[in-house]
Every structure is written in C-alpha cells, then in structure tokens.
Enzyme design. Structure first.
Site, PDB file in Angstrom:
ATOM      1  CE  LYS A   1      -2.869   0.994   3.502  1.00  0.00           C
ATOM      2  NZ  LYS A   1      -3.973   1.630   4.257  1.00  0.00           N
ATOM      3  CB  SER A   2       3.882   2.253   1.930  1.00  0.00           C
ATOM      4  OG  SER A   2       3.342   2.118   3.224  1.00  0.00           O
TER       5      SER A   2
ATOM      6  NE  ARG B   1       6.065   6.806   0.806  1.00  0.00           N
ATOM      7  CZ  ARG B   1       5.175   6.519   1.760  1.00  0.00           C
ATOM      8  NH1 ARG B   1       4.168   5.679   1.502  1.00  0.00           N
ATOM      9  NH2 ARG B   1       5.282   7.051   2.964  1.00  0.00           N
TER      10      ARG B   1
ATOM     11  N   GLY C   1      -5.216   7.994   5.664  1.00  0.00           N
ATOM     12  CA  GLY C   1      -4.323   8.966   6.287  1.00  0.00           C
ATOM     13  C   GLY C   1      -3.077   9.211   5.456  1.00  0.00           C
TER      14      GLY C   1
ATOM     15  NE  ARG D   1      -5.465   7.948  11.172  1.00  0.00           N
ATOM     16  CZ  ARG D   1      -4.791   7.162  10.330  1.00  0.00           C
ATOM     17  NH1 ARG D   1      -5.402   6.668   9.266  1.00  0.00           N
ATOM     18  NH2 ARG D   1      -3.521   6.899  10.535  1.00  0.00           N
TER      19      ARG D   1
ATOM     20  CG  ASP E   1       0.223   0.199   9.720  1.00  0.00           C
ATOM     21  OD1 ASP E   1      -0.328   0.919  10.564  1.00  0.00           O
ATOM     22  OD2 ASP E   1       0.648   0.634   8.636  1.00  0.00           O
TER      23      ASP E   1
ATOM     24  NE  ARG F   1      -2.766  -1.724   8.731  1.00  0.00           N
ATOM     25  CZ  ARG F   1      -2.461  -2.212   7.536  1.00  0.00           C
ATOM     26  NH1 ARG F   1      -2.607  -3.494   7.281  1.00  0.00           N
ATOM     27  NH2 ARG F   1      -2.018  -1.410   6.582  1.00  0.00           N
TER      28      ARG F   1
END
Length: 438
Positions: A22-23, A27, A95, A123, A320, A398
């Site tokens: 996902k990260s 990006r 986020g 958040r 996470d 999660r």
C-alpha cells in the site's frame, strides 16, 4: 455494515499472493503523477485508499489510466505545474493519502480542501500542519487540527530543517514532498528510523536525495528539482497484508503456507523479526531485489510460539502489524508484553483499546496499559470465548482482519461486526483466506 463469523476450518495450505504494497502503491501514483512523461505501474494495490490517491492526482492534472491487464499508465503533470482541484478531495479512510498530498500542495500556488470519512476525520493532522506552516503554507483545519481542512500552498515555499517529534514516515514524506518544489534544500531529521520508501522511490524517479547520519540521527535532505523523470514501477506484495497470513499459518496447527513476492524492506520487516523471536518457522525463499526493494517468498509453517517482551525500538518497523501480533501472543505460551505504542491510539481506531476489548471478548487474557498491552497466552490452546463472540471493528480494517485470524483459533468462532472496511487496504482478503483454508 456487513458482519461475518470466522471459525476454525483447518490448516492453511498452498500458495497465495497478497496485493501490492500500500505504501509503495500510494507513492508510485504520486511520484509518477509529478513526473514529466509516461510511467507504468504493475501490481498496484487497488484498494479504496490507493484509489483515493489516484483520484486526487487526476484532480491535480495527472492523466491516469488502468488497462485490462491491470497495468496503470500515468502521464504526470510535472512538479510546479499542479492544477487547482475543482472540488474537495475526498480521502475516504486514507491517512497516507491525506498527509502526503498536503505536502504536495504546500509548495504549489494552489488551494485544496481535504475531506474524509468519520474515522479519518478524527485523526490528528497537526503533526503535518506544523512543519508545512513553517514552510509558508496557510492551513485552516477543523477544531483539534482534523479534517475537513483547507490548505493554501506557498509559492515560493521556505526550505526548513525539521526534526520529527514523533516517528512518522507520513510526516517525513509530507515535508520531503513539499521540498520538491521549494527553492534550496529541505531537511528532515529522524531520531528514530521509519519506513524509507519515499527516499528510495524519489531517488528512482530522479530527485536529488541525500541520506546521512549525525549524532546517531538520520538526516534526509531533498534538493529542489525542476522535473522528476518517468519510471516503471513493479509493486512488491504488501508485508502488512502478508502479516495476517504469516500469523495465521504460525498459530493454526498443521499449516504450511507460502506467500509469494513479499516486500521485505528492513524498515517494514519488524513483525518477521518478532515472530521469529517467538519461535515462528518462517523461511525466505528466492530472495531478490525489485525496483530497489528487497523481496522474497515466505514459507510459513505452524510452530509453537512463546511470549516475549517486545523491544519498543522495533515499533516503527511494524506499527501496523501490532494488532495481528496481539493475536499471535494470545495463543503463545507465557506472557507477551508491549510498550511504546502510543501511536496506536491515533490510528483508524484506538487500536490498543480496540484489540484489548476484542481479544477479551474472544476469550484471551489481556491487560491494557497506557502505551501497550500485556497478553497472557493460552499455550497453544484455542481461545475459549462465548460462542460467536461479537467484536467491534470500529471502521478499522486491521482490527477486522486481525480478529478474523483470531476466529481461526477459537472454539466458538468470532463474529466481526463489520468487514466492509477491509476493502480499504486488502480487497482480496476474504477470497485468499477461503483459498488458504479450503
């Protein structure tokens, strides 16, 4: 809301492939959207969070298309050439999208409004607002520094040297992305290492990024660049998604599961290290490097686990993954103690409180502390909660997936009140779980 009951169905077997990281997916869309020319992305995670990033980059002027074979093609708008969005950017539950895109906007002469769902709107954004304001951006946030917020970028923005007050790859990345279109050199001082995909990938796209160390602290400097170069990205499998199957295969007797193509960036591999400390049998098969990121296939076999005191210094490398680690701890022999996890209280939910409540309902022995949990394991015995123990996911993907894993090692099953949030990060989770336990 879509509830589902998870119960013991036998060992996990065979071979599965988890979705793209996902990260890296976030990006790759952002950086390709800033490059001048055509980039191609293979293996992109097509969850709701990443699709929110794609929609936002389109609003900034990038052309983004998905072909029938699942390859995404991006024609970037160019650093310094972002268009002003015509309407508010809906970040959904993401986020990462919000904080990184705030950094992008901060050094462009445009205004953007960020909105999100109920979970995201609770958040904290002040951690990003503070450095971006120092760089010259004007930000009007809701009470408490949350969404909705409006951000007016500065042109030119002011380069800063910013020491991270909390270990956050998102805050670091926001400042570095703002630095892309800021004259001079923008620096981030990182007292505690966090995931480094931004530095690795920006370098791959042609940015001038220097990473050094001073007095034991990491310093990342980014130079203002006119253009990023297009780049073809192959996204490795998401270690945070693989985590649920690593734990499930470790604690369900008889399991022998191979998870293909898992990214093993050292700043993300904390869970692998901790599970091995607890006695897990996880072997790296065919280790290789793809696009600057270490990758391997993971063969996970059932093994009795033992409780440990988890070193708080490893938290940024697995922040996470703690919810599913708590599930492993509940089945281990002895007590597992965690600390230094204040950050978990400001995720999609208060993950410490949520997992303490959910695991207790499922029959685990859990003590909640201000910055962690102590979990007294069953010694390999199944969890003996009430039949179909109902737990709350609190709109947190999660929590939902972690308690799905808990259900596999329970005598009465675990009912998760709402599994729909799983689609934000892992839309194929239910199918893969059914495949592995068939």
């Amino acid at each position: 809301m879509i509830s589902h009951t998870f119960a013991h169905t036998g060992p996990l077997k065979g071979t599965i492939r988890v979705p793209g990281d996902k990260s890296i997916s976030h990006r790759s869309l952002m950086f390709a959207g800033l490059a001048v020319g055509e980039s191609r992305i293979t293996g992109l995670l097509e969850g709701e969070d990443v699709l929110a990033t794609a929609a936002a980059m389109r609003a900034f002027g990038a052309q983004i298309e998905r072909s029938a074979d699942g390859i995404w093609t991006v024609y970037g708008a160019g650093v310094g050439s972002l268009l002003e969005p015509k309407q508010a950017l809906d970040m959904g539950n993401s986020g990462t999208s919000t904080r990184l895109l705030m950094g992008l906007v901060a050094s462009h002469a445009i205004t953007a409004t960020f909105i999100g769902d109920a979970s995201l709107s609770g958040r904290p954004m002040k951690r990003v607002i503070d450095p971006l304001t120092q760089m010259g951006a004007s930000i009007e946030a809701s009470a408490g520094g949350t969404l909705p917020l409006m951000l007016r970028g500065a042109a030119p923005a002011v380069p800063i040297t910013y020491r991270l007050p909390v270990a956050s790859a998102q805050v670091k990345s926001a400042v570095l992305l703002a630095g892309l279109n800021t004259p001079g050199i923008t620096r981030v001082i990182e007292p505690v290492p966090t995931r480094d995909h931004t530095e690795r990938m920006l370098t791959g796209f042609g940015a001038t990024v220097e990473v050094g160390e001073e007095n034991g602290e990491k310093i990342i400097a980014i130079h203002c660049e006119a253009d990023l170069m297009p780049c073809d990205v192959v996204v490795p499998g998401d270690p945070s998604s693989a985590a649920f199957f690593m734990v499930a295969a470790s604690i369900v007797p008889g399991s022998d599961l191979t998870i293909m193509n898992v990214g093993l960036n050292p700043t993300r591999a904390g869970l692998l290290h901790v599970l091995r400390q607890m006695g897990a049998d996880i072997k790296e098969v065919n280790p290789r490097e793809v696009g600057g990121e270490p990758v391997a296939d993971l063969r996970v076999r059932y093994a009795p686990l033992s409780g440990i005191d988890v070193d708080p210094a490893i938290a940024p490398a697995m922040i996470d993954e703690f919810p599913v680690l708590f599930v492993a701890a509940a089945i281990a022999s002895g007590t597992t103690r965690t600390s230094g996890l204040d950050e978990l209280r400001v995720k999609e939910s208060d993950r410490l409180a949520a997992m303490a409540a959910a695991l207790t309902a499922a029959g685990a022995q859990v003590e909640e502390h201000e910055d962690g949990l102590s979990i007294h394991g069953t010694g390999g015995e199944p969890l003996r909660g009430t039949a179909n123990a109902r737990v709350k996911s609190l709109l947190d993907h999660r929590i939902a997936m972690s308690m799905a894993v808990a259900g596999l090692v329970s005598t009465g099953g675990v009912e998760v009140d709402d599994i729909s949030p799983i689609n934000t990060s892992f839309p194929t989770f239910m199918g893969l779980l059914a495949e592995a336990t068939a």
